[in-house]
Design an enzyme around this catalytic site. Structure first.
Site, PDB file in Angstrom:
ATOM      1  N   SER A  17       0.825  -0.998  -0.022  1.00 28.79           N
ATOM      2  CA  SER A  17      -0.007  -0.095  -0.164  1.00 28.79           C
ATOM      3  C   SER A  17       0.987   1.236   0.033  1.00 28.79           C
ATOM      4  CB  SER A  17      -1.043   0.080   1.210  1.00 28.79           C
ATOM      5  OG  SER A  17      -0.122   0.158   2.471  1.00 28.79           O
ATOM      6  N   GLY A  18       0.233   2.309  -0.498  1.00 34.74           N
ATOM      7  CA  GLY A  18       1.116   3.670  -0.642  1.00 34.74           C
ATOM      8  C   GLY A  18      -0.115   4.757  -0.642  1.00 34.74           C
ATOM      9  N   VAL A  23      -2.622  -2.765  -3.267  1.00 34.73           N
ATOM     10  CA  VAL A  23      -2.789  -4.020  -4.060  1.00 34.73           C
ATOM     11  C   VAL A  23      -3.275  -5.029  -2.879  1.00 34.73           C
ATOM     12  CG1 VAL A  23      -1.514  -5.786  -5.426  1.00 34.73           C
ATOM     13  CG2 VAL A  23      -0.935  -3.328  -5.826  1.00 34.73           C
ATOM     14  N   LYS A  38      -5.265  -4.174  -7.942  1.00 35.28           N
ATOM     15  CA  LYS A  38      -4.807  -2.715  -7.544  1.00 35.28           C
ATOM     16  C   LYS A  38      -5.806  -1.859  -7.627  1.00 35.28           C
ATOM     17  CE  LYS A  38      -1.439   0.010 -10.137  1.00 35.28           C
ATOM     18  NZ  LYS A  38      -0.410   0.131 -11.236  1.00 35.28           N
ATOM     19  N   ASP A 132       9.476   2.710 -17.107  1.00 31.42           N
ATOM     20  CA  ASP A 132      10.170   2.647 -15.552  1.00 31.42           C
ATOM     21  C   ASP A 132      10.463   1.478 -15.315  1.00 31.42           C
ATOM     22  OD1 ASP A 132      10.531   3.966 -13.038  1.00 31.42           O
ATOM     23  OD2 ASP A 132       8.237   3.405 -12.361  1.00 31.42           O
TER      24      ASP A 132
END
Length: 546
Positions: A17-18, A23, A38, A132
């Site tokens: 998590s953020g 997720v 997600k 990325d």
């Protein structure tokens, strides 16, 4: 307080998590297939630019089929949330493998590079550039094979979208905001290959400007890798994109020739066996081994894959029609957001039940492109939650100084915090209430990803955390100076009004009018934060070159 969940799935634990999402591990109820879901953060769901980017990620994945890339199962959007359902890779990230086991031998590193290049090649064939690629976005499974994940900032080849990526793996042209190209992905994959062999990144710097200069001007450190693969490193890390292989598929051909000559025709089998042995030493880090929810160093990353083979999921995966279906889901999402709430004779409760989904129905085998449908699913009443947060231990898991490598991109995604050009748009309008919300207290202000993007231009990412959803004014001020440690002469400011969430992220660009070897950016708020705000200073590229 309940949290919106994708209908038809039973969630078991959180994988990561953020601030921008989470997720979770879940099971598709009809087929019993494990998946990774997600979710876009509740705090970002009302911001159309973030929702648009989330949909774009699903659209790109829907058109990409590759055994080397985590596959999209479906994209679901309702008035209460948005989610991407993907295959679950029962593996560990390459970043974790390198942190726990150290550098890899050449054959194992070549296996990682080849698998990654094959995944990138499949993306490049449909004109998708990842942008990325890094060790966090490569998952190694128990048989030694790997999957490429997290297309959160991927774009169509040739798209001009400004500076984006993770600094240690960004090609020289990415630092200038050049149009996205497959050659930049080749550079990032080679930089990761170099790190697999040596245990460190090709270039280091005390700040982003220094790091950018080294990627642009410093000699390629090919002498640090075994002689047999030096030419691969020189080719992949070439400063000019035209001097690199133009597509990942071409680089695979060069890799196979070099590896076969140096290590024999069975190099790949040995390399994969060594990777499998390393993963076997980390069994408790596999998603299948977790029995209780835990946060990981994968901050809301698309750590989303399944074991090799379709298994029971084959009857319900969208396959190639996914891209068309995802595009239609975008239209459905727009209709849900702007139309469902105002449909004549429709109550808010009924509107809240509408659900746009991109997948074919479970249990029905898709036989070619099928038209997406909007279906009604019972759902709980709209809810809101504070955006999740995590204190990452992985040195690459945060995009802010002091929490790992800062990102130089300009779109905040549910991945390693990456950012993209321009400030975020205002939140979607909310319905009127009897009295306006009171101004919140500002708990934290941060300035990160401050990067020189041209001779007189720069970009910075500002983060603000509050204890309520009331209105807050965010002022970003710019300064020039010829001395370190002082803000110097004012060079303009921008003010943004925000409300409706407790966390805000703005990527702000600026063109400097005054001269000075040092540039600084400062962020303040009204109401004021307890520490008075945050600032950051960089030494400009032109002064460093003297």
């Amino acid at each position: 307080m309940s949290v919106w969940a994708v209908p038809g799935y039973t969630e078991s634990l959180e994988l990561g998590s953020g601030a921008s999402g989470r997720v979770v591990l879940a099971v598709h109820e009809e087929s019993g297939v494990q998946v990774a879901v997600k979710y876009l953060s509740e705090s970002l769901r009302t911001r159309q630019d973030f929702v648009h980017e989330f949909r774009a990620e699903a659209r790109l994945l829907g058109g990409l089929e590759s055994p080397y890339v985590a596959e999209l199962y479906e994209y679901v959007e309702s008035p209460d949330g948005a989610a991407i359902v993907m295959e679950l890779v029962d593996g560990v990230s390459l970043r974790t493998l390198l942190a726990r086991q150290g550098p890899l031998d050449p054959e194992a590193a070549l296996v990682i590079l080849k698998g990654s290049l094959l995944g990138l090649a499949d993306a490049h064939r449909v004109d998708v550039v990842h942008r990325d690629y890094k060790p966090e976005n490569v998952l190694v499974v128990p048989d030694g094979s790997s999957k490429l994940v997290d297309f959160g900032i991927a774009v169509d080849s040739g798209t001009s979208v400004g500076v984006a990526g993770t600094p240690s793996y960004m090609a020289p042209e990415q630092w200038t905001g050049a149009p996205a190209s497959p050659a930049a992905d080749v550079y990032a994959a080679t930089a990761t290959f170099f790190e697999c062999l040596t245990g460190h990144k090709p270039y280091a710097g005390d700040n982003l400007a220094e790091l950018a200069l080294r990627h642009v001007d410093a000699p390629i450190p090919a002498d640090e890798v075994p002689e047999a693969v030096r030419e691969l490193v020189r080719r992949g890390l070439a400063k000019a994109p035209e001097e690199r292989p133009t597509h990942a598929a071409a680089f695979v051909t060069e890799l196979e020739a070099a590896a076969g000559t140096a290590y024999g025709q069975d190099w790949e089998e040995r390399g994969r066996g060594r990777l499998a042995a390393l993963v076997a030493l980390l069994p408790l880090l596999l998603p299948s081994a977790r029995s209780t929810p835990e946060s990981t160093t994968d901050i809301a990353r698309t750590v989303l894959s399944r074991p090799p083979g379709h298994g029971g999921a084959g009857s319900w995966l969208p396959g190639r029609p996914g891209m068309l279906v995802s595009a239609a889901a975008v239209l459905l999402g727009i209709l849900l957001t702007y139309g469902a709430h105002h449909a004549p004779g429709t109550t808010p409760e009924e509107a809240g039940q509408a659900l746009a989904t991109t997948s074919a129905q479970p249990g029905v085998t898709a036989q070619g492109p099928t038209a997406p449908t909007a279906s009604a699913h019972p759902s709980s009443s709209p809810t809101s939650t504070a955006s999740p947060s995590v204190s990452p231990s992985d040195p690459e898991s945060s995009a802010t100084p002091g929490g790992g490598e800062p990102s130089a991109s300009v779109t905040t995604t549910p991945s390693e915090e990456t950012t993209s050009g321009g400030a975020t748009s205002d939140p979607a309008p909310t319905s009127a209430s009897p009295s306006p919300p009171s101004a919140p207290a500002v708990k934290d202000v941060t300035v990160s990803a401050f990067l020189q993007t041209g001779p007189s231009t720069a970009t910075a990412t500002v983060g603000v955390t509050t204890d309520g959803t009331g209105p807050v004014s965010i002022t970003v001020s710019w300064f020039t100076s010829n001395a370190a440690g002082t803000l110097g002469t004012p060079d303009g400011s921008q003010t943004f009004q925000r409300s409706g969430a407790t966390q805000y992220t703005l990527a702000v660009d600026h063109t400097f009018q005054n001269s000075g070897c040092y540039w600084a950016v400062q962020s303040t708020t009204t109401p004021a934060s307890a520490d008075g705000g945050a600032s950051q200073q960089i030494l400009t590229r032109q002064c460093e070159l003297r």
